[in-house]
Motif scaffolding. Structure first.
Motif, PDB file in Angstrom:
ATOM      1  N   VAL A 275      15.346  -3.147  -3.816  1.00  0.00           N
ATOM      2  CA  VAL A 275      14.418  -2.177  -3.242  1.00  0.00           C
ATOM      3  C   VAL A 275      13.416  -2.921  -2.377  1.00  0.00           C
ATOM      4  O   VAL A 275      12.888  -3.974  -2.781  1.00  0.00           O
ATOM      5  CB  VAL A 275      13.667  -1.402  -4.337  1.00  0.00           C
TER       6      VAL A 275
ATOM      7  N   ASN B 118       7.185   5.226  -5.098  1.00  0.00           N
ATOM      8  CA  ASN B 118       7.087   3.800  -5.401  1.00  0.00           C
ATOM      9  C   ASN B 118       6.950   3.523  -6.889  1.00  0.00           C
ATOM     10  O   ASN B 118       7.079   2.375  -7.316  1.00  0.00           O
ATOM     11  CB  ASN B 118       5.916   3.178  -4.646  1.00  0.00           C
TER      12      ASN B 118
ATOM     13  N   LEU C 141      11.857   2.335   0.230  1.00  0.00           N
ATOM     14  CA  LEU C 141      11.017   3.466  -0.154  1.00  0.00           C
ATOM     15  C   LEU C 141       9.927   3.696   0.891  1.00  0.00           C
ATOM     16  O   LEU C 141       9.466   2.740   1.530  1.00  0.00           O
ATOM     17  CB  LEU C 141      10.370   3.199  -1.518  1.00  0.00           C
TER      18      LEU C 141
ATOM     19  N   PRO D 119       4.681   9.151  -1.238  1.00  0.00           N
ATOM     20  CA  PRO D 119       5.124   7.750  -1.333  1.00  0.00           C
ATOM     21  C   PRO D 119       4.640   7.060  -2.602  1.00  0.00           C
ATOM     22  O   PRO D 119       5.372   6.242  -3.174  1.00  0.00           O
ATOM     23  CB  PRO D 119       4.507   7.109  -0.084  1.00  0.00           C
TER      24      PRO D 119
ATOM     25  N   PRO E  74       6.547   3.685   2.607  1.00  0.00           N
ATOM     26  CA  PRO E  74       5.488   2.721   2.311  1.00  0.00           C
ATOM     27  C   PRO E  74       4.263   3.339   1.643  1.00  0.00           C
ATOM     28  O   PRO E  74       3.919   4.498   1.880  1.00  0.00           O
ATOM     29  CB  PRO E  74       5.117   2.175   3.689  1.00  0.00           C
ATOM     30  N   MET E  75       3.604   2.512   0.847  1.00  0.00           N
ATOM     31  CA  MET E  75       2.256   2.813   0.397  1.00  0.00           C
ATOM     32  C   MET E  75       1.330   2.625   1.592  1.00  0.00           C
ATOM     33  O   MET E  75       1.601   1.814   2.477  1.00  0.00           O
ATOM     34  CB  MET E  75       1.854   1.887  -0.748  1.00  0.00           C
TER      35      MET E  75
ATOM     36  N   ASP F 223      14.338   9.943   1.357  1.00  0.00           N
ATOM     37  CA  ASP F 223      13.035  10.610   1.316  1.00  0.00           C
ATOM     38  C   ASP F 223      13.193  12.077   0.934  1.00  0.00           C
ATOM     39  O   ASP F 223      12.479  12.587   0.054  1.00  0.00           O
ATOM     40  CB  ASP F 223      12.355  10.477   2.679  1.00  0.00           C
TER      41      ASP F 223
ATOM     42  N   TYR G 287       9.805  -2.735  -0.977  1.00  0.00           N
ATOM     43  CA  TYR G 287       8.508  -2.080  -1.106  1.00  0.00           C
ATOM     44  C   TYR G 287       7.614  -2.524   0.045  1.00  0.00           C
ATOM     45  O   TYR G 287       7.581  -3.701   0.397  1.00  0.00           O
ATOM     46  CB  TYR G 287       7.849  -2.450  -2.433  1.00  0.00           C
TER      47      TYR G 287
ATOM     48  N   ASP H 165       3.612  -2.133   1.835  1.00  0.00           N
ATOM     49  CA  ASP H 165       2.220  -1.695   1.768  1.00  0.00           C
ATOM     50  C   ASP H 165       1.603  -1.874   3.151  1.00  0.00           C
ATOM     51  O   ASP H 165       1.459  -3.006   3.630  1.00  0.00           O
ATOM     52  CB  ASP H 165       1.446  -2.513   0.725  1.00  0.00           C
TER      53      ASP H 165
END
Length: 215
Positions: free
Chosen positions: A109, A93, A41, A89, A43-44, A78, A111, A113
């Protein structure tokens, strides 16, 4: 030129990481789940650089594929999520794992940050920095299968020749050059390589890993 930068900085990262005593990672969950496909996904972003998430996203598919996993095309995912009402995002998330299982069918998944990103101008140097955290989560159980810190930096002014004035000039030149050509994606690749291939805490090879002697 960039290849030489990559090799020099990567060697420094690996040497530094080898200096500290590192506890072996507990791979029981990863080995039991045995994921074959990974959804990454966007990114944060906890950094101040607005472009950091998608700059990092462009660096992640290759190392995961090289470890032997199928990676869903990040640009396709995306676009698909944006077209289905998830434009940021943060919203992406927040997707429930059962929905990912139902609609996309990924086994796990990834993830991300991003905590720090970009060219940092210091008194006597200008340093490209990437700092963040990644975690691989099972879509079926929600369990963390593997996690790691991503961390690397590159300082082109590590040569102290020229004294104080030389260091100041070098820092200013690097800052100006950094505005034209951002080294952060390159540094992100170094951070990924170090994290995925750490001797005691790296990501285990997936089912599609091709060893060099098998090519």
């Amino acid at each position: 030129m960039k290849t030489n930068i990559f090799k020099t900085a990567l060697v420094s990262i690996l040497i530094l990481s080898g200096c500290a005593s590192v506890e072996p990672y507990n791979y029981n969950a990863l080995q039991q789940a045995a994921p074959r496909s990974i959804l990454v996904l966007p990114p944060m972003n906890s950094s101040v650089e607005v472009n950091a998430p998608y700059s990092y996203l462009s660096t992640i598919s290759q190392p995961l594929a090289e470890k032997g996993y199928y990676v869903f095309p990040v640009s396709v995912i995306d676009s698909f999520l944006k077209e289905n009402g998830l434009p940021t995002p943060a919203e992406m998330n927040g997707i429930a794992l059962d929905k990912i299982d139902e609609i996309i069918g990924a086994d796990a998944v990834l993830y991300v940050d991003i905590q720090d990103w970009g060219q940092k101008f210091q008194i006597l140097s200008s340093v490209a920095v990437v700092q963040g955290q990644i975690k691989l989560v099972s879509v079926k159980t929600g369990e963390i299968l593997w996690d790691s810190v991503i961390s690397a930096q590159y300082n082109p002014n590590n040569n102290s020749g020229g004294g104080l004035v030389g260091a100041l000039v070098g820092a200013v030149v690097s800052q100006i050059a950094g505005e034209i050509s951002d080294n952060s994606p390159l540094v992100a690749r170094m951070a990924n390589t170090a994290a995925f291939n750490s001797p005691k805490r790296g990501l285990l090879n997936g089912p599609y890993k091709i060893e060099k002697n098998q090519k």
